[in-house]
Design a protein around this motif. Sequence first.
Motif, PDB file in Angstrom:
ATOM      1  N   ILE A 225       0.825  -1.214   0.000  1.00 52.17           N
ATOM      2  CA  ILE A 225       0.000   0.000   0.000  1.00 52.17           C
ATOM      3  C   ILE A 225       0.858   1.263   0.000  1.00 52.17           C
ATOM      4  O   ILE A 225       0.495   2.267  -0.622  1.00 52.17           O
ATOM      5  CB  ILE A 225      -1.007   0.028   1.167  1.00 52.17           C
ATOM      6  CG1 ILE A 225      -0.324   0.081   2.515  1.00 52.17           C
ATOM      7  CG2 ILE A 225      -1.997  -1.126   1.070  1.00 52.17           C
ATOM      8  CD1 ILE A 225      -1.264   0.427   3.662  1.00 52.17           C
ATOM      9  N   ALA A 228       2.478   1.576  -3.522  1.00 45.36           N
ATOM     10  CA  ALA A 228       1.426   1.988  -4.462  1.00 45.36           C
ATOM     11  C   ALA A 228       1.100   3.463  -4.282  1.00 45.36           C
ATOM     12  O   ALA A 228       0.895   4.192  -5.261  1.00 45.36           O
ATOM     13  CB  ALA A 228       0.176   1.138  -4.254  1.00 45.36           C
ATOM     14  N   ALA A 229       1.052   3.915  -3.037  1.00 49.67           N
ATOM     15  CA  ALA A 229       0.768   5.327  -2.769  1.00 49.67           C
ATOM     16  C   ALA A 229       1.806   6.219  -3.414  1.00 49.67           C
ATOM     17  O   ALA A 229       1.485   7.258  -4.018  1.00 49.67           O
ATOM     18  CB  ALA A 229       0.728   5.577  -1.253  1.00 49.67           C
ATOM     19  N   LEU A 309      -3.903   6.694   4.674  1.00 50.28           N
ATOM     20  CA  LEU A 309      -3.645   5.293   4.980  1.00 50.28           C
ATOM     21  C   LEU A 309      -4.646   4.826   6.031  1.00 50.28           C
ATOM     22  O   LEU A 309      -4.924   5.552   6.991  1.00 50.28           O
ATOM     23  CB  LEU A 309      -2.224   5.117   5.518  1.00 50.28           C
ATOM     24  CG  LEU A 309      -1.079   5.607   4.621  1.00 50.28           C
ATOM     25  CD1 LEU A 309       0.242   5.564   5.377  1.00 50.28           C
ATOM     26  CD2 LEU A 309      -0.996   4.780   3.349  1.00 50.28           C
ATOM     27  N   SER A 339      -4.862   9.869  -2.989  1.00 53.98           N
ATOM     28  CA  SER A 339      -5.196   8.441  -2.971  1.00 53.98           C
ATOM     29  C   SER A 339      -5.367   7.925  -1.550  1.00 53.98           C
ATOM     30  O   SER A 339      -4.809   8.471  -0.598  1.00 53.98           O
ATOM     31  CB  SER A 339      -4.097   7.628  -3.678  1.00 53.98           C
ATOM     32  OG  SER A 339      -2.840   7.790  -3.036  1.00 53.98           O
ATOM     33  N   TRP A 341      -5.298   4.191   0.758  1.00 56.51           N
ATOM     34  CA  TRP A 341      -4.803   2.820   0.703  1.00 56.51           C
ATOM     35  C   TRP A 341      -5.193   2.105   1.992  1.00 56.51           C
ATOM     36  O   TRP A 341      -4.968   2.603   3.089  1.00 56.51           O
ATOM     37  CB  TRP A 341      -3.296   2.819   0.476  1.00 56.51           C
ATOM     38  CG  TRP A 341      -2.998   3.524  -0.813  1.00 56.51           C
ATOM     39  CD1 TRP A 341      -2.665   4.832  -0.977  1.00 56.51           C
ATOM     40  CD2 TRP A 341      -3.141   2.974  -2.120  1.00 56.51           C
ATOM     41  NE1 TRP A 341      -2.568   5.139  -2.322  1.00 56.51           N
ATOM     42  CE2 TRP A 341      -2.849   4.018  -3.049  1.00 56.51           C
ATOM     43  CE3 TRP A 341      -3.465   1.713  -2.618  1.00 56.51           C
ATOM     44  CZ2 TRP A 341      -2.882   3.832  -4.419  1.00 56.51           C
ATOM     45  CZ3 TRP A 341      -3.499   1.521  -3.985  1.00 56.51           C
ATOM     46  CH2 TRP A 341      -3.204   2.566  -4.871  1.00 56.51           C
ATOM     47  N   THR A 343      -5.541  -1.655   4.207  1.00 57.62           N
ATOM     48  CA  THR A 343      -5.339  -3.086   4.469  1.00 57.62           C
ATOM     49  C   THR A 343      -6.271  -3.455   5.605  1.00 57.62           C
ATOM     50  O   THR A 343      -6.411  -2.703   6.563  1.00 57.62           O
ATOM     51  CB  THR A 343      -3.884  -3.414   4.865  1.00 57.62           C
ATOM     52  OG1 THR A 343      -3.577  -2.798   6.110  1.00 57.62           O
ATOM     53  CG2 THR A 343      -2.906  -2.930   3.817  1.00 57.62           C
ATOM     54  N   GLY A 418      -6.791  -0.052  -2.812  1.00 62.29           N
ATOM     55  CA  GLY A 418      -6.755   1.403  -2.754  1.00 62.29           C
ATOM     56  C   GLY A 418      -7.523   2.047  -3.883  1.00 62.29           C
ATOM     57  O   GLY A 418      -8.046   1.371  -4.781  1.00 62.29           O
ATOM     58  N   TRP A 420      -7.906   6.203  -6.056  1.00 63.03           N
ATOM     59  CA  TRP A 420      -7.463   7.586  -6.133  1.00 63.03           C
ATOM     60  C   TRP A 420      -8.495   8.452  -6.820  1.00 63.03           C
ATOM     61  O   TRP A 420      -9.305   7.989  -7.619  1.00 63.03           O
ATOM     62  CB  TRP A 420      -6.088   7.740  -6.742  1.00 63.03           C
ATOM     63  CG  TRP A 420      -5.839   7.152  -8.092  1.00 63.03           C
ATOM     64  CD1 TRP A 420      -5.803   7.812  -9.293  1.00 63.03           C
ATOM     65  CD2 TRP A 420      -5.528   5.776  -8.391  1.00 63.03           C
ATOM     66  NE1 TRP A 420      -5.493   6.937 -10.303  1.00 63.03           N
ATOM     67  CE2 TRP A 420      -5.324   5.685  -9.787  1.00 63.03           C
ATOM     68  CE3 TRP A 420      -5.395   4.613  -7.602  1.00 63.03           C
ATOM     69  CZ2 TRP A 420      -4.999   4.477 -10.411  1.00 63.03           C
ATOM     70  CZ3 TRP A 420      -5.102   3.439  -8.239  1.00 63.03           C
ATOM     71  CH2 TRP A 420      -4.895   3.373  -9.610  1.00 63.03           C
TER      72      TRP A 420
END
Length: 422
Positions: A225, A228-229, A309, A339, A341, A343, A418, A420
């Motif tokens: 995550i 990716a961010a 997050l 964005s 993200w 979990t 996630g 965006w």
Amino acid sequence: MEPSTISDELSKRELSELGIRDDWGDSQPHVTFYTDGRGKWLKRVWAVQCSQSILIGDRCQGVAGHDGDHWCFKSDGSYFYKPHESDPRSKEIGCASVPPGNLGYRTPLEMSRHRYVNFYEDTEVTDQAEIERLEQGDVGGNESVDAPATEEQIEELRRLGRLDSDEQRARRDRASAITLSSKDFSDKSTIADIETRFDSDVDRFSNLETGQSATIDASLSMHLITEAAVRVTPEINRVLDIGCGAGNNTLKLKEIYGNSFASDLLDLSRPMLDRANERVRKAGIDTVQLWQFDFRQADLPTESYDVILAAAVLHHLRDNADWQAAFEKIWSLLKPGGSVWITDLVVHETAPIHELMWSRYSDYLEGLGGEEYRQKVFDYIAKEDSPRSVTYQLDLLRRVGFDHIELLHKNSCFAAFGAWKG
């Protein structure tokens, strides 16, 4: 079928073209029907406008029954507001104007998701009696019939998730007998209960390498995550870490991004916040703001974050309205291009698959600490958590306005994903 761009000042003619009556006494939603001319009908139910006046001739542009300030925009872009009746300020403030650039200014984009002309719900008309009524031209006082909907428009609505296909409906009907659905949350832990447990669990959440041991692939998901961010959001100036714990995910993001950023750390537990604050400052993040709040209640600044997050926290949400409000809030907090993200622990939509995946998780926990440890984890999940499926959450991200969604990883009953904001 999609609404046109709506200017800040709507004339009666424009409202009429949208199928909305500009009638201050109208407390019923307007309903617009569309047909393809071959027996297929769509129904669009528009929201009702708030009846509160702000200035002479200016009516609140929000949805009836909304919370927060009553508001409207003037042609020069100024944001006019009047405190809601439930706000103590309402006795002191009549109304006020906030020009663009002022600290308290709200942009039209920010408020557009709360404007009544932007609120509608599409469904397909399947009741045969209602179809026959419409075919006969029997239209009620708050109803109108618009131009026919083409097959392309219907497919576009289905692509956006606003209508189900015939196959989807049939599949859902077949699965309905075994679909998992939590409806009673009366025995779940309170926010205070959850806060107390995490106050005494700081050390377990302070290992950057392993993350949370009870979470399958915790370290991998944290890495995915945060990387990716960075890839999706190349310029990161401000980050919100919801349910930050001891700060692992913010630390991992700093490690991968390389540069510093302003960090907003939010958690119920003060000991967790203190540990996270200590760790992220030691890692070179100098601008830190701590929020000891339930995320749903925190007065966070809108359109302010490049990255949000949310690791192992959203499973504490409860009913559908709670989930919807939380995801809408996340959308509103992100800057355009920002964005989010996530979990988290997840359930599955049908009982056989849910049982399969959670039996695998049971084996994983027993391998970590034996039967007693497995039972301990399952007991606090049953008491504290009300997770949802990945598909539910991905659909919800689309519904609240996210343009791009990605599932990064899923193993048993844990997932990383996630979205965006375009």
